[in-house]
Motif scaffolding. Structure first.
Motif, PDB file in Angstrom:
ATOM      1  N   ASP A 261       0.795  -1.120  -0.023  1.00 39.78           N
ATOM      2  CA  ASP A 261      -0.055  -0.223  -0.032  1.00 39.78           C
ATOM      3  C   ASP A 261       0.819   1.273   0.069  1.00 39.78           C
ATOM      4  O   ASP A 261       0.455   2.298   0.113  1.00 39.78           O
ATOM      5  CB  ASP A 261      -0.814   0.085   0.965  1.00 39.78           C
TER       6      ASP A 261
ATOM      7  N   ASP B  94     -11.835   1.761   2.055  1.00 39.49           N
ATOM      8  CA  ASP B  94     -11.700   2.738   2.853  1.00 39.49           C
ATOM      9  C   ASP B  94     -10.088   3.222   3.505  1.00 39.49           C
ATOM     10  O   ASP B  94      -9.767   3.968   3.880  1.00 39.49           O
ATOM     11  CB  ASP B  94     -12.755   2.739   4.130  1.00 39.49           C
ATOM     12  N   GLN B  95      -9.394   2.138   3.230  1.00 36.49           N
ATOM     13  CA  GLN B  95      -7.817   1.992   3.554  1.00 36.49           C
ATOM     14  C   GLN B  95      -7.187   2.265   2.245  1.00 36.49           C
ATOM     15  O   GLN B  95      -5.974   2.835   2.545  1.00 36.49           O
ATOM     16  CB  GLN B  95      -7.740   0.444   4.129  1.00 36.49           C
TER      17      GLN B  95
ATOM     18  N   SER C 248     -14.605   9.999   7.064  1.00 33.64           N
ATOM     19  CA  SER C 248     -13.302   9.383   6.232  1.00 33.64           C
ATOM     20  C   SER C 248     -13.086  10.536   5.238  1.00 33.64           C
ATOM     21  O   SER C 248     -13.675  11.056   4.522  1.00 33.64           O
ATOM     22  CB  SER C 248     -13.623   8.132   5.513  1.00 33.64           C
TER      23      SER C 248
ATOM     24  N   THR D 290     -11.109   9.410   2.523  1.00 32.33           N
ATOM     25  CA  THR D 290     -10.459   8.684   1.506  1.00 32.33           C
ATOM     26  C   THR D 290     -11.138   9.205   0.299  1.00 32.33           C
ATOM     27  O   THR D 290     -12.173   9.296   0.333  1.00 32.33           O
ATOM     28  CB  THR D 290     -10.974   6.904   1.858  1.00 32.33           C
TER      29      THR D 290
END
Length: 487
Positions: free
Chosen positions: A151, A227-228, A311, A313
């Motif tokens: 990531d 969302d990550q 969030s 993201t």
């Protein structure tokens, strides 16, 4: 390997990836007569099924996801399969798998393929279990890994190191299904088999390049992953960056795997580093809000199930890159991708420079628009846009498109996964990603990731069903640059 006694193990055989992509692709290969007759497929899963339970599940998935499902092929297709119940974190499951793949006294198969259709967090545990069961020793073992590969740069390096503790690089197949699309492969032919095209494929004639991957759907049930990750990691760092390398690469000395990948790595290494202080001039992000997509009201990202409160993201990202080499110096490459946009499309739009002489200034022609090459990956098309005179007495022009699409009526499209699965079986790595490609792609986007990681209190929004935020044009170099939404 196509005519060998080969074996194929699918970890995560009941998951979304297997059901939507792998199983339909294998079925289509079977129907087309491309699957090896002796291919043995072991479906590894946790559910307490026997082979009959697996076949009922398989029938349901193919009815749903296979594009040309015909029940009369199903019985023969099932003969390739065995269901293996097991847990990926239990060593005993791999001992049983070992006994099934190499029964006592049996001849070792020519090739065994392990497809990891599982969560990225489970890659290393499965690799370690395979290694512990002796599957990385003597014999032809291949391991197929889906994106995302890490990531960020640091995690990708760590993942690669752990993989190499158990498998050699030549055994590892990092898959990016965009490279299996026929229209993407046709880009190589379009460039290198046509002298007239390759002669103008450089900074002297091309003004800028746009690469777009737009999706009209939301995150569906993937909030835990998405969302990550976000749009930058999920799409731009891999899919879009791979397309960029094929557009920008120099002609390779051959179509062998390492020759192609060497040239792609040269492109990535030539991309100008983004200064930490100038990330906002090179990239922007946004998140979809409520809106209307195909006449249906849809919720915003913050209201999707599983998304963290407040969030930031990104579901949309636009970025520009410069390739500092002899061919492309000064030509901006604009990349964008997003969810809940106005339409589902993947495209490359290449705009040429304006003509150097205003020959028609004393006529009714106010402005000559530049030429474009328009490559649509989904749906497939390849067009060249030029200017011609309108019929009539006055000197006026209008654009026309020359259609260079290659698929004739009745010719069936080969799914990207079908092509890539065949390549794995045959040991052809030309359309798979070498680790230095992964590494340099992460190096390109790492300044953006780190900058956005520090900005945790605000993100732009755009209405679902639009083409993204108006602010996406701010990264463009010139006032007459605009996003080409329709081809």
């Amino acid at each position: 390997m196509s005519d060998c006694n080969c074996q194929f193990v699918i970890f995560g055989a009941t998951g979304d990836l297997a059901c939507k992509k792998l199983l339909p692709a294998l079925y289509h290969l079977h129907c087309a007569g491309r699957m090896p007759d002796e291919l043995r497929i072991l479906a590894f899963g946790r559910r307490p099924w026997d082979d009959k339970g697996w076949q009922d599940f398989l029938h349901e998935q193919l009815e749903t996801y296979a594009s040309n499902y015909q029940a009369d092929h199903f019985a023969d297709f099932c003969k390739h399969f065995e269901y293996v119940r097991g847990e990926i974190h239990e060593p005993e499951s791999f001992v049983r798998l070992r006994a099934l793949l190499t029964p006592e006294g049996a001849e070792r198969p020519a090739g065994t393929i392990f497809y990891l259709a599982i969560r990225p967090t489970d890659f290393i545990p499965v690799v370690q279990r395979l290694s512990g069961a002796g599957f990385n020793q003597e014999g032809d073992y291949r391991i197929v890994i889906e994106k995302p590969f890490g990531d960020d740069l640091e995690s990708a390096m760590q993942l690669n190191e752990q993989l190499h503790n158990h498998f050699r690089e030549d055994q590892i197949y990092r898959i990016d299904h965009y490279l299996g699309k026929e229209i993407v492969q046709n880009l190589l032919v379009f460039r290198f088999a046509n002298l007239a095209i390759e002669a103008i494929w450089n900074r002297n004639y091309i003004d800028h390049v746009q690469i777009t991957v737009a999706e009209d759907m939301g995150i569906e049930n993937r909030a835990g992953y998405y969302d990550q990750a976000g749009a930058l990691r999920d799409m731009l760092q891999n899919h879009l960056m791979q397309v960029l390398t094929l557009i920008a690469m120099e002609p390779p000395p051959s179509l062998e795997a390492d020759s192609l990948r060497d040239e792609k790595v040269k492109v990535l290494r030539s991309i100008r580093p983004i200064p930490k202080s100038a990330v906002t001039a090179y990239a922007m992000r946004a998140q979809y809000g409520p809106g209307v997509v195909h006449d249906k009201h849809v919720p915003g990202y913050q209201d999707e199930a599983g998304v963290e409160v407040n969030s930031v993201t990104e579901t949309y990202v636009a970025a520009k890159f410069y390739i500092d080499n002899w061919r492309w110096r000064g030509v901006p490459f604009y990349l964008r991708t997003g969810k809940r946009l106005a339409a589902k499309t993947s495209s490359v739009a290449i705009r040429f420079r304006h003509t150097p002489q205003q020959l028609f200034r004393e006529t009714s022609i106010e402005r000559i628009e530049p030429n474009w090459i328009l490559l649509s990956l989904e749906p497939e098309s390849l067009k060249i846009e030029i200017q011609i005179k309108e019929p009539g007495l006055e000197m006026r022009v209008r654009p026309v498109q020359l259609n260079a699409s290659y698929r004739k009526d009745g010719e069936q499209e080969l799914d990207a996964y079908e092509a890539l699965l065949l390549d794995v079986m045959e040991g052809d790595k030309a359309l798979f990603i070498r680790f230095d490609e992964v590494e340099w792609a992460w190096r390109v986007v790492d300044p953006i990731i780190k900058s956005w990681g520090r900005e945790t209190d605000y993100i732009l929004t755009y209405p679902a069903g639009s083409w993204g935020p108006d602010e996406a044009t701010r990264i463009m170099d010139k006032e007459d640059h605009y996003w080409r939404n329709q081809l």
